[in-house]
Design a protein around this motif. Structure first.
Motif, PDB file in Angstrom:
ATOM      1  N   GLN A 232       6.198  20.902  35.885  1.00  0.00           N
ATOM      2  CA  GLN A 232       5.594  20.763  37.201  1.00  0.00           C
ATOM      3  C   GLN A 232       6.583  21.122  38.305  1.00  0.00           C
ATOM      4  O   GLN A 232       6.210  21.747  39.303  1.00  0.00           O
ATOM      5  N   GLU A 233       7.831  20.731  38.143  1.00  0.00           N
ATOM      6  CA  GLU A 233       8.846  21.077  39.139  1.00  0.00           C
ATOM      7  C   GLU A 233       9.005  22.584  39.257  1.00  0.00           C
ATOM      8  O   GLU A 233       9.144  23.124  40.363  1.00  0.00           O
ATOM      9  N   LEU A 234       8.963  23.280  38.126  1.00  0.00           N
ATOM     10  CA  LEU A 234       9.094  24.732  38.169  1.00  0.00           C
ATOM     11  C   LEU A 234       7.846  25.375  38.761  1.00  0.00           C
ATOM     12  O   LEU A 234       7.940  26.360  39.501  1.00  0.00           O
ATOM     13  N   LEU A 235       6.685  24.811  38.458  1.00  0.00           N
ATOM     14  CA  LEU A 235       5.450  25.326  39.059  1.00  0.00           C
ATOM     15  C   LEU A 235       5.454  25.145  40.577  1.00  0.00           C
ATOM     16  O   LEU A 235       4.897  25.962  41.315  1.00  0.00           O
ATOM     17  N   ASP A 236       6.086  24.078  41.026  1.00  0.00           N
ATOM     18  CA  ASP A 236       6.137  23.783  42.462  1.00  0.00           C
ATOM     19  C   ASP A 236       7.258  24.520  43.183  1.00  0.00           C
ATOM     20  O   ASP A 236       7.309  24.511  44.418  1.00  0.00           O
ATOM     21  N   SER A 237       8.177  25.135  42.417  1.00  0.00           N
ATOM     22  CA  SER A 237       9.325  25.807  43.019  1.00  0.00           C
ATOM     23  C   SER A 237       8.903  27.110  43.697  1.00  0.00           C
ATOM     24  O   SER A 237       8.277  27.982  43.078  1.00  0.00           O
ATOM     25  N   GLU A 238       9.265  27.260  44.945  1.00  0.00           N
ATOM     26  CA  GLU A 238       8.930  28.492  45.672  1.00  0.00           C
ATOM     27  C   GLU A 238       9.586  29.706  45.025  1.00  0.00           C
ATOM     28  O   GLU A 238       8.983  30.777  44.934  1.00  0.00           O
ATOM     29  N   ASP A 239      10.824  29.546  44.553  1.00  0.00           N
ATOM     30  CA  ASP A 239      11.522  30.660  43.914  1.00  0.00           C
ATOM     31  C   ASP A 239      10.803  31.110  42.649  1.00  0.00           C
ATOM     32  O   ASP A 239      10.662  32.313  42.392  1.00  0.00           O
ATOM     33  N   VAL A 240      10.364  30.132  41.846  1.00  0.00           N
ATOM     34  CA  VAL A 240       9.655  30.464  40.607  1.00  0.00           C
ATOM     35  C   VAL A 240       8.313  31.110  40.924  1.00  0.00           C
ATOM     36  O   VAL A 240       7.921  32.107  40.299  1.00  0.00           O
ATOM     37  N   ARG A 241       7.613  30.566  41.895  1.00  0.00           N
ATOM     38  CA  ARG A 241       6.310  31.120  42.247  1.00  0.00           C
ATOM     39  C   ARG A 241       6.434  32.574  42.700  1.00  0.00           C
ATOM     40  O   ARG A 241       5.632  33.427  42.321  1.00  0.00           O
ATOM     41  N   LYS A 242       7.423  32.866  43.510  1.00  0.00           N
ATOM     42  CA  LYS A 242       7.594  34.225  44.003  1.00  0.00           C
ATOM     43  C   LYS A 242       8.040  35.184  42.910  1.00  0.00           C
ATOM     44  O   LYS A 242       7.564  36.324  42.820  1.00  0.00           O
ATOM     45  N   ALA A 243       8.955  34.727  42.059  1.00  0.00           N
ATOM     46  CA  ALA A 243       9.557  35.632  41.065  1.00  0.00           C
ATOM     47  C   ALA A 243       8.709  35.799  39.816  1.00  0.00           C
ATOM     48  O   ALA A 243       8.678  36.891  39.228  1.00  0.00           O
ATOM     49  N   TYR A 244       8.010  34.731  39.391  1.00  0.00           N
ATOM     50  CA  TYR A 244       7.376  34.770  38.068  1.00  0.00           C
ATOM     51  C   TYR A 244       5.879  34.468  38.073  1.00  0.00           C
ATOM     52  O   TYR A 244       5.213  34.714  37.074  1.00  0.00           O
ATOM     53  N   LEU A 245       5.348  33.947  39.165  1.00  0.00           N
ATOM     54  CA  LEU A 245       3.925  33.599  39.199  1.00  0.00           C
ATOM     55  C   LEU A 245       3.124  34.525  40.100  1.00  0.00           C
ATOM     56  O   LEU A 245       1.930  34.326  40.293  1.00  0.00           O
ATOM     57  N   GLY A 246       3.786  35.517  40.679  1.00  0.00           N
ATOM     58  CA  GLY A 246       3.093  36.510  41.477  1.00  0.00           C
ATOM     59  C   GLY A 246       2.536  35.981  42.789  1.00  0.00           C
ATOM     60  O   GLY A 246       1.536  36.483  43.305  1.00  0.00           O
ATOM     61  N   GLU A 247       3.185  34.961  43.355  1.00  0.00           N
ATOM     62  CA  GLU A 247       2.700  34.384  44.611  1.00  0.00           C
ATOM     63  C   GLU A 247       3.642  34.736  45.768  1.00  0.00           C
ATOM     64  O   GLU A 247       4.791  35.057  45.568  1.00  0.00           O
TER      65      GLU A 247
END
Length: 247
Positions: A232-247
């Motif tokens: 959940q912390e990684l899902l909530d991370s802005e860095d992860v969202r931008k780099a790996y979740l296409g957001e």
């Protein structure tokens, strides 16, 4: 982000990877990667192509030798063991690209996965178990594996690893190249395998799918751990969202 710290002391950890480094010739593929997996959890490694995810799994299963660090499974140092000895410890690997024997039938592939099975009765039990998870494979048990669809071949790769009765299941890119509907089914099965008691180390480019079923996650970049935390912390991370979740 609260860390999922590799130095935590806890008897419930099944696998401990400490300062793992791997070289391909003069090229350093991974550098001082450390993490631990608790019994009964799903831990996912995410990152871009070339981040070192597959290399970590191949080092754990003994397919490539580390240049440094330690890999401990229930107190046994895996880096001192051959791949077949690691399988006998019940660490089983479904590799990237599936690696099934296309000229053999579904059941013959599963038979090879059960080479360490103690007896024929155990083999029959395990076969029934994987056919319960993958009824499509039961329908095609006599069929040549090379004639299966991509999704069916991925199911077979996972089922073959399960025939070794893993306590730790290493899954490398199980969604690669599959249609969304098949991906959803594969991830449902991974969750079911975990709910039955098998600990899972999942390498996956589809970060969203992986983090939705994992308890903890680690992000690799150019062979190093750059982030770690609960899923959940990684899902909530802005860095992860931008780099790996296409957001």
């Amino acid at each position: 982000m609260s860390p999922y710290r590799s130095e935590t002391k806890n008897d419930s950890f099944l696998l401990s990877v400490s300062d793992l480094s791997v070289n391909y010739g003069v090229i350093r593929a991974i550098t001082e990667v450390s993490f631990k997996i608790k019994k009964g959890e799903i831990l996912t490694l995410i990152g871009a192509n070339g981040a070192g995810k597959t290399t970590v799994l191949r080092a754990i299963s003994g397919l490539i030798p580390p240049s440094g660090g330690q890999i401990s499974f229930e107190g046994f140092e895996l880096t001192k063991l051959a791949p077949h000895e690691i399988v006998q410890k019940r660490v089983c690997h479904a590799p990237e690209g599936r690696g099934i024997f296309l000229n053999l039938s579904v059941e013959e592939n599963l038979d090879l996965g059960a080479w360490s099975s103690p007896d024929q009765h155990s083999f029959a039990q395990d076969l029934e178990h994987v056919f319960g998870l993958f009824p499509r494979l039961k329908e095609r048990r006599r069929q040549n594996s090379g004639t299966l669809s991509g999704g069916e071949q991925q199911m077979l790769a996972i089922a073959r690893a399960l025939m070794g009765r893993p306590r730790l299941l290493l899954l490398d890119e199980p969604s690669l190249g599959l249609a969304p509907q098949i991906i959803e089914k594969i991830f449902e099965i991974i969750q079911k395998i975990n709910q039955e008691g098998t600990t899972v180390l999942l390498v996956e480019q589809n970060a969203l799918q992986a983090l939705q079923i994992a308890r903890h996650g680690i992000v690799l970049e150019t062979g190093r751990v750059i982030l770690r935390g609960t899923a959940q912390e990684l899902l909530d991370s802005e860095d992860v969202r931008k780099a790996y979740l296409g957001e």
